[in-house]
Scaffold this active site. Sequence first.
Site, PDB file in Angstrom:
ATOM      1  N   ASP A   3     -10.156   0.602 -10.199  1.00  0.00           N
ATOM      2  CA  ASP A   3     -10.302   2.013 -10.570  1.00  0.00           C
ATOM      3  C   ASP A   3      -9.171   2.506 -11.469  1.00  0.00           C
ATOM      4  O   ASP A   3      -9.422   3.068 -12.538  1.00  0.00           O
ATOM      5  CB  ASP A   3     -10.364   2.890  -9.313  1.00  0.00           C
ATOM      6  N   ARG A  40       2.531   9.842   0.357  1.00  0.00           N
ATOM      7  CA  ARG A  40       2.056  10.640  -0.794  1.00  0.00           C
ATOM      8  C   ARG A  40       3.096  11.577  -1.385  1.00  0.00           C
ATOM      9  O   ARG A  40       3.238  11.641  -2.607  1.00  0.00           O
ATOM     10  CB  ARG A  40       0.760  11.398  -0.436  1.00  0.00           C
ATOM     11  N   SER A  72     -11.754  -0.058   2.051  1.00  0.00           N
ATOM     12  CA  SER A  72     -10.726   0.595   1.254  1.00  0.00           C
ATOM     13  C   SER A  72      -9.435   0.542   2.064  1.00  0.00           C
ATOM     14  O   SER A  72      -9.382   1.020   3.198  1.00  0.00           O
ATOM     15  CB  SER A  72     -11.140   2.037   0.970  1.00  0.00           C
ATOM     16  N   ASP A 111      -5.643  12.432   0.298  1.00  0.00           N
ATOM     17  CA  ASP A 111      -4.534  12.056  -0.572  1.00  0.00           C
ATOM     18  C   ASP A 111      -4.428  12.924  -1.824  1.00  0.00           C
ATOM     19  O   ASP A 111      -3.332  13.235  -2.275  1.00  0.00           O
ATOM     20  CB  ASP A 111      -4.635  10.574  -0.925  1.00  0.00           C
TER      21      ASP A 111
HETATM   22  N1  ARG Z   1      -7.057   8.733   6.630  1.00  0.00           N
HETATM   23  C1  ARG Z   1      -5.725   8.391   6.400  1.00  0.00           C
HETATM   24  C2  ARG Z   1      -4.946   9.580   5.922  1.00  0.00           C
HETATM   25  O1  ARG Z   1      -5.526  10.489   5.446  1.00  0.00           O
HETATM   26  C3  ARG Z   1      -5.587   7.208   5.496  1.00  0.00           C
HETATM   27  C4  ARG Z   1      -5.918   7.426   4.075  1.00  0.00           C
HETATM   28  C5  ARG Z   1      -5.775   6.179   3.349  1.00  0.00           C
HETATM   29  N2  ARG Z   1      -6.001   6.359   1.953  1.00  0.00           N
HETATM   30  C6  ARG Z   1      -6.755   5.572   1.234  1.00  0.00           C
HETATM   31  N3  ARG Z   1      -6.856   5.878  -0.008  1.00  0.00           N
HETATM   32  N4  ARG Z   1      -7.376   4.536   1.742  1.00  0.00           N
HETATM   33  O2  ARG Z   1      -3.758   9.652   6.042  1.00  0.00           O
END
Ligand code: ARG
Length: 407
Positions: free
Chosen positions: A13, A101, A181, A130
Amino acid sequence: MSTIVLAYSGGLDTSVLLKQYVVAGHKVIAMTLDLGESDGTAGTGASAALDEVKTKALALGAHGALLVDVKERFITEMALPALRANAMYEGVYPLSAALSRPLISALLVESAHRYGADAVAHGCTGKGNDQVRIELAVRALDPSITTLAPLREKPLSRPDAMAYAREHDVPISSTVAKPYSVDANLWGRSIEAGVLEDPWTAPPEDAFAWTAGAHAQPAEPEHVVISFEDGVPTIDGVTGANMVAALNAKAGAHGVGRIDLVEDRVIGVKSREVYECPGSITLIAAHKALERLVLTRDELRFKMSLDQKYSELVYDGLWPSPLRKALDAFNASFASRMTGKVRVKLYRGQAIVDGTTSPHGLYDEKLATYGVGDKFNHDAASGFIELWGLPLELGARVARDALTIAR
Ligand code: ARG
């Protein structure tokens, strides 16, 4: 034409995004961070793989490619403050992705300043947490910087991404047909999508990379002693990123830290997420145990509700908020007493604290013992119960009288 700093993972991506920006005539700075995601074991393979990401960015036409090792910064600035708050979202998830993040945003902003970029870009979709975390943090750091979220504006399907990649000579790695993912850093690995989207489907073994399943775990328990000095953990004389990486490997071998959670995302939907957080789960268990030994009852009870608030702020992208900073100051106020040792038994998927000691411990064996040498004043207990129960007795009496009068 503008200069854009792109948070670049090297995956399909963000590679397509990079190429699209280059084709559109923008000057792209590809920024890749080493957060210890490769295997959680401080392996040297990690940096080699990330070097390839940098090479790939340049080959795709990036004006510049940055590879920044932020492992130590991540532990010091993000993970340790979260540890002081025992931060676990909805009581179970140590917030690994959420904590990374704001640091990614800080690096995006720092790089934008360095390269005179007016925009930063990320590859988050419009459905996740995110995007919220990155954009709020960038805005808090420098509101003059625009954050571009091309995959939110125009979602890119797998087949479209592949087609674009083929047309524009974007190398497609063999791992493109990933069943999940995945996002990972030293504080944990998160796995989502694919078959995990049905919350009734048990996570298949192939979802896990850091933790051993039941059949692969050692038959014997292993102990690890975590020494805290002013709240900072050390294991066998090692601190920081190396300590967390080593603990990930050690606790992961015993299957510690597997989490399966239907969680509430910021944008309102529930999602099923699987995590493996061997190091952070073990450290949080140890940190909580030391707190129980050295903090007063009132401090513990009060802190627990603030800890929950802290984890909500981190999850919800409000890391830059004044409240989070105030809570950090509150948590730091305990540091001078948070010195001691915690012994944790790693066994069959569990990190079980089986010993604590501290020069600041409030535990007094002479007061607690049921054996000889008891110094507790047993006689005082009856007077205490008498007065402690007085409001209850009064309340019950009034309720009874009211009932009699009403009849
Ligand atoms: N659900 C988790 C969070 O919001 C993990 C997110 C992981 N991000 C990803 N792009 N796979 O903190």
